[in-house]
Design an enzyme around this catalytic site. Structure first.
Site, PDB file in Angstrom:
ATOM      1  N   HIS A  90      -3.597 -31.791  -3.047  1.00  0.00           N
ATOM      2  CA  HIS A  90      -3.996 -32.951  -2.242  1.00  0.00           C
ATOM      3  C   HIS A  90      -4.295 -34.178  -3.110  1.00  0.00           C
ATOM      4  O   HIS A  90      -4.335 -35.300  -2.608  1.00  0.00           O
ATOM      5  CB  HIS A  90      -5.168 -32.609  -1.316  1.00  0.00           C
ATOM      6  CG  HIS A  90      -6.495 -32.490  -1.972  1.00  0.00           C
ATOM      7  ND1 HIS A  90      -7.149 -31.285  -2.142  1.00  0.00           N
ATOM      8  CD2 HIS A  90      -7.340 -33.423  -2.497  1.00  0.00           C
ATOM      9  CE1 HIS A  90      -8.316 -31.491  -2.721  1.00  0.00           C
ATOM     10  NE2 HIS A  90      -8.453 -32.782  -2.956  1.00  0.00           N
ATOM     11  N   ASP A 121      -3.112 -25.336  -2.502  1.00  0.00           N
ATOM     12  CA  ASP A 121      -3.685 -26.612  -2.913  1.00  0.00           C
ATOM     13  C   ASP A 121      -3.735 -26.741  -4.438  1.00  0.00           C
ATOM     14  O   ASP A 121      -4.753 -27.146  -5.011  1.00  0.00           O
ATOM     15  CB  ASP A 121      -5.073 -26.841  -2.321  1.00  0.00           C
ATOM     16  CG  ASP A 121      -5.443 -28.332  -2.287  1.00  0.00           C
ATOM     17  OD1 ASP A 121      -4.632 -29.145  -2.787  1.00  0.00           O
ATOM     18  OD2 ASP A 121      -6.526 -28.667  -1.793  1.00  0.00           O
ATOM     19  N   SER A 204     -12.185 -33.623  -6.970  1.00  0.00           N
ATOM     20  CA  SER A 204     -11.104 -32.684  -6.691  1.00  0.00           C
ATOM     21  C   SER A 204     -10.118 -32.621  -7.854  1.00  0.00           C
ATOM     22  O   SER A 204      -9.676 -33.646  -8.369  1.00  0.00           O
ATOM     23  CB  SER A 204     -10.355 -33.094  -5.427  1.00  0.00           C
ATOM     24  OG  SER A 204     -11.154 -32.904  -4.292  1.00  0.00           O
TER      25      SER A 204
END
Length: 352
Positions: A90, A121, A204
């Site tokens: 992402h 992911d 992230s």
């Protein structure tokens, strides 16, 4: 300044806040020598822990980078000395080219996408030119990660590069699902590490590190509390375990794609259906993959799956979470309805 959007997990149960009050402790004696001993030990222990933090930060932070993709910012970890960087899918989104800033330089380097695997992911990108002194991170054995371990989260929260937060491993073996809104992949990921270290927008793809200077996971999700208007639930974050990161990254580097996902699949396309009270009531099979597990078991388009093994299935997310607990080749059962009749069949799960 564009700031990377955070990926969040929508909690389906209320968050219970527990308040702990620390009471005063004492030995029942007011003798001065005992007080002197206690005062001498505490600062020494704190100093040792502080030194351990500083050593880990010094060792690992040069391996954590900031990634800019289409205006959004995220983080990544230097995976090898060839300039490959592992991050979240992402974070890279639909981009093919990126700007990467290392902890030791303010000058952005260029990088290109090797492969993105949204189902887990994870993604790998590669620097176009490898700078001197680039240091790859060391990855831990996920089986040795234990609840209570002190961890540090390193990344670029809110665009603040080379930032560090501290916490503990709160739990292991969590299965969580991302939303697709705001750029999430919608992935359902098993065996995640839950941590109390703050995970903020931009963290992230960064590193969750133990005090041995090893990466135990990649911070990926920060939880939200629906009861508080979906605002962040402090102290609840999730990281993809290091062993899974290495499994996927090594396949991408070797083959240019993921060849063995290790993820169980039923081999259907489905959608959530609701009952007369507009409550989620199962997963309608829209299409069945030819040669897949469902077709071999006799499941057809139009069937509504309501159980996988002993687990109730009410939504497509609950089905994904139940499958995440399984492995390809596992035998289980599927209970479904067809034209108002309830049926149950045995199935050997395939691979996603």
């Amino acid at each position: 300044m564009d700031i990377a959007r955070s990926r969040v997990l929508r909690l389906l149960v209320p968050v219970v806040v527990l308040a702990f009050v620390s009471g005063c402790s004492g030995s029942g004696s007011s003798g001065e020598p005992e007080k002197t001993t206690e005062q001498a030990v505490v600062p020494m222990a704190a100093g040792d822990l502080q030194s351990a933090y500083q050593k880990v930060i010094k060792d690992v932070l040069p391996s954590v980078v900031q990634i800019q993709a289409d205006g959004d910012l995220g983080s990544g970890i230097v995976y090898d000395d060839q300039g490959r960087i592992v991050t979240n899918a992402h974070v890279v989104g639909d981009s093919k080219a990126f700007k990467v800033t290392t902890a030791n330089s303010e000058d952005a380097l260029t990088a290109t996408l090797v492969y993105s695997y949204p189902d887990q992911d994870l993604a790998v990108i590669k620097l176009d030119k490898v700078p001197g002194g680039l240091k790859a991170a060391a990855f831990a054995d996920s089986s040795k990660v234990a609840v209570g371990q002190i961890v540090l989260a390193m990344g670029s929260p809110l665009g603040l590069s080379s930032s560090v937060t501290q916490g503990i491993v709160s739990a292991t073996g969590r299965t969580v699902s991302e939303g697709r809104s705001g750029g999430g992949t919608g992935a359902t990921i098993a065996n995640m590490v839950q941590t109390s270290a703050a995970i903020n927008p931009g963290n992230s793809g960064g590193a969750l590190v133990n005090l041995d200077g090893q990466v135990i996971g990649i911070p990926t999700l920060a939880a939200t509390d629906p009861g508080l208007g979906n605002s962040a639930a402090p102290g609840i974050g999730f990281a993809i375990p290091a062993s899974m990161v290495k499994t996927i990254a090594d396949q991408i580097i070797k083959s240019g794609k993921v060849t063995d996902s290790g993820r169980a699949a039923l081999g259907i396309t489905g959608r959530t259906v609701v009952d007369n009270g507009y409550q989620a009531a199962g997963v309608a099979v829209v299409a069945v993959k030819s040669g897949g597990a469902a077709e071999k078991a006799g499941i057809e388009a139009g069937d509504v799956i309501i159980m996988l093994g002993d687990t109730d299935i009410t939504t497509i997310t609950s089905l994904a979470e139940a499958l995440a607990e399984q492995k390809p080749g596992d035998r289980t059962s599927v209970t479904f309805t067809r034209n108002g009749s309830r049926k149950k069949v045995d199935v050997t799960l395939g691979e996603q």
